[in-house]
Design a protein around this motif. Structure first.
Motif, mmCIF file in Angstrom:
data_model
loop_
_atom_site.group_PDB
_atom_site.id
_atom_site.type_symbol
_atom_site.label_atom_id
_atom_site.label_comp_id
_atom_site.label_asym_id
_atom_site.label_seq_id
_atom_site.Cartn_x
_atom_site.Cartn_y
_atom_site.Cartn_z
ATOM 1 N N LYS A 270 9.804 -4.545 4.822
ATOM 2 C CA LYS A 270 8.643 -3.679 4.607
ATOM 3 C C LYS A 270 8.848 -2.270 5.150
ATOM 4 N N HIS A 271 10.088 -1.806 5.097
ATOM 5 C CA HIS A 271 10.370 -0.414 5.444
ATOM 6 C C HIS A 271 10.114 0.505 4.251
ATOM 7 N N ILE A 272 10.203 -0.086 3.054
ATOM 8 C CA ILE A 272 9.972 0.666 1.821
ATOM 9 C C ILE A 272 9.185 -0.204 0.851
ATOM 10 N N ASN A 273 8.617 0.435 -0.156
ATOM 11 C CA ASN A 273 7.967 -0.281 -1.243
ATOM 12 C C ASN A 273 8.791 -0.066 -2.503
ATOM 13 N N LEU A 274 9.090 -1.139 -3.222
ATOM 14 C CA LEU A 274 9.874 -1.032 -4.456
ATOM 15 C C LEU A 274 9.242 -1.881 -5.552
#
Length: 399
Positions: A270-274
């Protein structure tokens, strides 16, 4: 051959593993970036995990010159932060590549498509650079701008070009579409205080990229929208589902399997949204760019080549050159005959659009060979009417 084992291929994207939309969640990469913040997030992650020793990107110039931006090398998170946001400004690579050659370490570089291709070509002949430049991170490109682009916008908000000290090309505005951003120009007042002046791009002349103000001419003959030589490419997700969020959303083409795995791992943490999207959606997100750089390029190349062939002095050519030109002329004659002598392009969709145009002034149908479009508007003219207009006279002067 680059990415020869990649899972997918398309003529618009080149070879690739996956296409995503997304944004950075950790820290404030998204808030600081032009779009979703994934470019700077990736540089930061590669440095933090020890995959690189330094990142190369465009930051504010610290030299005592009239340049606003230049390529710089960052070895800390705080230095990488200064690479945030797009800089629509001309820069050069030679100095920073010389530093890489002289300084051992592993590097990642952020660059536009033509520079990515240049770096790959140099690395093919320079073993030191090939060993040290580990990752080439591409940026989707509409076209390059001259330094006068920033000066023009600054002047429009009241800052004379000689007084321009800084520029932010992408200021996000809460509550507006992501595409409706502001610009911010900086100058130094009489008391040596920095003064910033903002304006909406909708209120300024020259901010419509389709009009091509201050565009480098070479960009009209480049077809690389997606930085096909880069390990990963980031751009803006100009799609209906995303453009409503003023904070911005990236669209990314991943070609490196290692970087694809890194993205998936970061998504799980959950460091980025993809979100996985299709190749078609990427093309739709840059639709106008592809129309100009692919369909329109066929017309421009054919037209340019025809003028070049006509203007060549045969007495200065070798026998082989003469044979080559003879073949080109014959091919042109065949194409002109097939297309009725008017449609001089193999970009059929583009031709169909052009062939439907009527003159803005005399309202007559325009023969494709004699069509003219103003650099200041989207209006089409026939040659005769165009030369008679003030716009036509200005165009002639500028060229």
């Amino acid at each position: 051959k680059l990415f020869s084992d990649s899972a997918e291929y398309s003529k618009e994207l080149g070879r690739y593993e996956a296409v995503y939309t997304g944004y950075a969640i950790s820290k404030n990469f998204r808030e600081k970036g032009s779009s979703g913040g994934l470019t700077n997030w990736l540089l930061s992650t590669l440095l933090k995990k020890g995959y690189i020793d330094a990142a190369i990107g465009v930051g504010e110039s610290t030299q005592h010159t009239n340049k606003l931006f230049e390529y710089k090398i960052a070895r800390s998170q705080s230095e990488i932060d200064k690479f945030a946001k797009s800089k629509y400004y001309p820069v050069e690579l030679s100095k920073v590549l010389e530093t890489v050659r002289e300084t051992p370490g592993s590097y990642a570089i952020v660059t536009v498509p033509c520079f990515a291709k240049t770096i790959r070509a140099i690395c093919d002949h320079d073993a030191v650079l090939k060993d040290r430049i580990k990752y080439v991170i591409g940026i989707v490109c509409g076209h390059m701008k001259t330094a006068n682009f920033a000066k023009s916008l600054g002047w429009q908000v009241g800052i004379h070009p000689s007084q321009l000290a800084g520029f932010d090309f992408r200021v996000k505005v809460k509550g507006k579409l992501a595409s409706r951003y502001d610009i911010s120009a900086t100058c130094v007042d009489d008391d040596d205080h920095l003064v910033k002046k903002n304006a909406s791009t909708m209120d300024l002349k020259g901010t419509d990229w389709g009009q091509g103000y201050f565009k480098l001419k070479a960009c009209d003959f480049c077809d690389d929208v997606a930085a096909e030589c880069a390990d990963i490419t980031f751009g803006d997700a100009w799609l209906p589902n995303y453009v409503g969020d003023y904070r911005g959303t990236n669209i990314a083409i991943v070609r490196s399997r290692f970087l694809n795995d890194l993205l998936i791992e970061s998504l799980e943490k959950k460091h980025i949204n993809l979100e996985r999207v299709s190749q078609k959606e990427f093309v739709e997100s840059q639709a106008a760019n592809y129309r100009h750089r692919h369909a329109g390029l066929a017309y421009r190349l054919h037209s340019k080549l025809k003028r070049l062939v006509i203007g060549i002095n045969d007495k200065n050519l070798s026998v082989e050159d003469m044979r080559f030109l003879s073949a080109i002329k014959k091919q042109q004659q065949v194409e002109e005959k097939q297309l009725g002598g008017d449609l001089l392009t193999c970009g059929i969709e583009y031709c169909q659009f052009i062939s439907q145009q009527i003159c803005y002034k005399c309202k007559m149908h325009i023969c494709v060979k004699h069509i003219k479009q103003s650099i200041f508007s989207s209006n089409f003219f026939c040659s005769q009417c165009y030369r008679a207009t003030t716009i036509g006279k200005i165009d002639h002067f500028l060229h």
